[in-house]
Design a protein around this motif. Structure first.
Motif, PDB file in Angstrom:
ATOM      1  N   HIS A  39       0.837  -1.057   0.009  1.00  0.00           N
ATOM      2  CA  HIS A  39      -0.138   0.039  -0.013  1.00  0.00           C
ATOM      3  C   HIS A  39       0.808   1.241   0.065  1.00  0.00           C
ATOM      4  O   HIS A  39       1.849   1.234   0.172  1.00  0.00           O
ATOM      5  CB  HIS A  39      -0.976  -0.052   1.174  1.00  0.00           C
ATOM      6  CG  HIS A  39      -0.144  -0.053   2.558  1.00  0.00           C
ATOM      7  ND1 HIS A  39       0.063   1.069   3.057  1.00  0.00           N
ATOM      8  CD2 HIS A  39       0.129  -0.958   3.480  1.00  0.00           C
ATOM      9  CE1 HIS A  39       0.831   0.753   4.362  1.00  0.00           C
ATOM     10  NE2 HIS A  39       0.664  -0.503   4.359  1.00  0.00           N
ATOM     11  N   GLY A  40       0.241   2.464  -0.262  1.00  0.00           N
ATOM     12  CA  GLY A  40       0.768   3.625  -0.339  1.00  0.00           C
ATOM     13  C   GLY A  40       0.936   4.472   0.864  1.00  0.00           C
ATOM     14  O   GLY A  40       1.277   5.519   0.931  1.00  0.00           O
ATOM     15  N   ALA A  73       6.520   5.691  -0.395  1.00  0.00           N
ATOM     16  CA  ALA A  73       5.500   4.323  -0.303  1.00  0.00           C
ATOM     17  C   ALA A  73       4.895   4.295  -1.507  1.00  0.00           C
ATOM     18  O   ALA A  73       4.509   3.215  -2.207  1.00  0.00           O
ATOM     19  CB  ALA A  73       4.822   4.329   0.995  1.00  0.00           C
ATOM     20  N   LEU A  74       4.285   5.274  -2.142  1.00  0.00           N
ATOM     21  CA  LEU A  74       3.421   5.224  -3.346  1.00  0.00           C
ATOM     22  C   LEU A  74       4.433   5.048  -4.610  1.00  0.00           C
ATOM     23  O   LEU A  74       4.064   4.154  -5.465  1.00  0.00           O
ATOM     24  CB  LEU A  74       2.603   6.542  -3.591  1.00  0.00           C
ATOM     25  CG  LEU A  74       1.608   6.859  -2.820  1.00  0.00           C
ATOM     26  CD1 LEU A  74       0.975   8.091  -2.820  1.00  0.00           C
ATOM     27  CD2 LEU A  74       0.335   5.887  -2.954  1.00  0.00           C
ATOM     28  N   ARG A 108       5.574   1.362  -4.363  1.00  0.00           N
ATOM     29  CA  ARG A 108       4.306   0.435  -4.978  1.00  0.00           C
ATOM     30  C   ARG A 108       4.258   0.403  -6.186  1.00  0.00           C
ATOM     31  O   ARG A 108       3.909  -0.550  -6.856  1.00  0.00           O
ATOM     32  CB  ARG A 108       3.033   1.109  -4.181  1.00  0.00           C
ATOM     33  CG  ARG A 108       1.684   0.285  -4.501  1.00  0.00           C
ATOM     34  CD  ARG A 108       0.478   1.053  -4.072  1.00  0.00           C
ATOM     35  NE  ARG A 108       0.145   2.244  -4.980  1.00  0.00           N
ATOM     36  CZ  ARG A 108      -0.705   3.045  -4.697  1.00  0.00           C
ATOM     37  NH1 ARG A 108      -1.886   2.698  -3.955  1.00  0.00           N
ATOM     38  NH2 ARG A 108      -0.920   4.082  -5.613  1.00  0.00           N
ATOM     39  N   GLY A 109       4.303   1.725  -6.977  1.00  0.00           N
ATOM     40  CA  GLY A 109       4.276   1.890  -8.278  1.00  0.00           C
ATOM     41  C   GLY A 109       5.313   1.156  -9.077  1.00  0.00           C
ATOM     42  O   GLY A 109       5.060   0.576  -9.970  1.00  0.00           O
ATOM     43  N   ARG A 110       6.573   1.062  -8.481  1.00  0.00           N
ATOM     44  CA  ARG A 110       7.679   0.638  -9.226  1.00  0.00           C
ATOM     45  C   ARG A 110       7.749  -1.061  -8.948  1.00  0.00           C
ATOM     46  O   ARG A 110       7.857  -1.714  -9.956  1.00  0.00           O
ATOM     47  CB  ARG A 110       9.193   0.772  -8.348  1.00  0.00           C
ATOM     48  CG  ARG A 110       9.527   2.118  -8.985  1.00  0.00           C
ATOM     49  CD  ARG A 110      10.976   2.353  -8.102  1.00  0.00           C
ATOM     50  NE  ARG A 110      11.372   3.666  -8.007  1.00  0.00           N
ATOM     51  CZ  ARG A 110      11.238   4.398  -6.915  1.00  0.00           C
ATOM     52  NH1 ARG A 110      10.778   3.793  -5.594  1.00  0.00           N
ATOM     53  NH2 ARG A 110      11.002   5.685  -6.904  1.00  0.00           N
ATOM     54  N   LEU A 111       7.057  -1.661  -7.797  1.00  0.00           N
ATOM     55  CA  LEU A 111       6.772  -2.964  -7.623  1.00  0.00           C
ATOM     56  C   LEU A 111       5.658  -3.323  -8.818  1.00  0.00           C
ATOM     57  O   LEU A 111       5.770  -4.479  -9.465  1.00  0.00           O
ATOM     58  CB  LEU A 111       6.242  -3.425  -6.173  1.00  0.00           C
ATOM     59  CG  LEU A 111       5.999  -4.891  -5.948  1.00  0.00           C
ATOM     60  CD1 LEU A 111       7.321  -5.614  -6.052  1.00  0.00           C
ATOM     61  CD2 LEU A 111       5.411  -4.908  -4.384  1.00  0.00           C
ATOM     62  N   ASN A 134      -4.679  -4.756  -7.958  1.00  0.00           N
ATOM     63  CA  ASN A 134      -5.273  -3.770  -7.263  1.00  0.00           C
ATOM     64  C   ASN A 134      -6.464  -4.222  -6.399  1.00  0.00           C
ATOM     65  O   ASN A 134      -6.961  -5.323  -6.926  1.00  0.00           O
ATOM     66  CB  ASN A 134      -5.796  -2.933  -8.494  1.00  0.00           C
ATOM     67  CG  ASN A 134      -4.968  -1.887  -8.929  1.00  0.00           C
ATOM     68  OD1 ASN A 134      -3.533  -1.863  -8.462  1.00  0.00           O
ATOM     69  ND2 ASN A 134      -5.195  -1.373 -10.041  1.00  0.00           N
ATOM     70  N   GLN A 135      -6.784  -3.556  -5.407  1.00  0.00           N
ATOM     71  CA  GLN A 135      -7.680  -3.938  -4.405  1.00  0.00           C
ATOM     72  C   GLN A 135      -8.547  -2.528  -4.062  1.00  0.00           C
ATOM     73  O   GLN A 135      -7.826  -1.702  -3.903  1.00  0.00           O
ATOM     74  CB  GLN A 135      -7.388  -4.514  -3.213  1.00  0.00           C
ATOM     75  CG  GLN A 135      -8.546  -4.642  -1.853  1.00  0.00           C
ATOM     76  CD  GLN A 135      -9.197  -5.875  -2.396  1.00  0.00           C
ATOM     77  OE1 GLN A 135      -8.724  -6.977  -2.937  1.00  0.00           O
ATOM     78  NE2 GLN A 135     -10.488  -5.757  -2.432  1.00  0.00           N
TER      79      GLN A 135
END
Length: 153
Positions: free
Chosen positions: A65-66, A82-83, A86-89, A99-100
């Motif tokens: 999560h971000g 964190a965002l 998350r985006g790189r992952l 996505n949830q």
């Protein structure tokens, strides 16, 4: 199957050429760091004493999560970092990220604009690494999606 601590030590000793990046801990952050480093061409080793993704936020939910709750606390730098991770992952290992949807219900008049603005800031902080924009649902649409939700508080 997890590799024992002793086998990790032996492995490192038997590979004297060295590593560009050594990541200790295979939780959500450690895995993300290792995937990112390896995808950038760094010679990377990831050491974990137990099972990968056993601890941290991934312990029970496997949640990447971000950190939206940290935005409310004013820690913009942490949320942005964190965002981006998350985006790189999501970009480098899409098979690990799904996505949830989350619905944040609000019951007071001030909450709807507060959360709407907050989530737009959250989306903007992700920049090019955003994995999807936040959406604002009407009361009727939320009730359709979650019929058991309290209609009034």
């Amino acid at each position: 199957m997890p590799i024992s601590r002793q086998k990790n030590i032996e492995y490192l000793k038997n590979n004297p050429d060295g590593w560009d990046v050594i990541v200790i801990g295979g939780g959500a952050t450690g895995l993300g760091v290792a995937v990112d480093a390896a995808s950038r061409g760094y010679k990377t080793v990831l050491l974990e004493q137990s099972d990968f993704a056993k601890s941290t936020s991934s312990r029970s939910t496997k949640l990447v999560h971000g950190g939206v709750r940290y935005l409310a606390q004013g820690d913009v730098r942490l949320v942005r970092e964190a965002l981006h991770e998350r985006g790189r992952l999501a970009r480098n290992a899409p098979h690990l990220v799904k996505n949830q949807k989350f619905i944040i219900a609000n019951y007071k008049l001030w909450e709807q604009p507060f959360y709407s603005v907050g989530m737009k800031v959250y989306d903007a902080l992700a920049g090019k690494l955003n994995i999807g924009r936040s959406k604002i649902y009407s009361k009727a649409k939320v009730i359709d999606a979650i019929p058991q939700i309290k209609h009034n508080k």
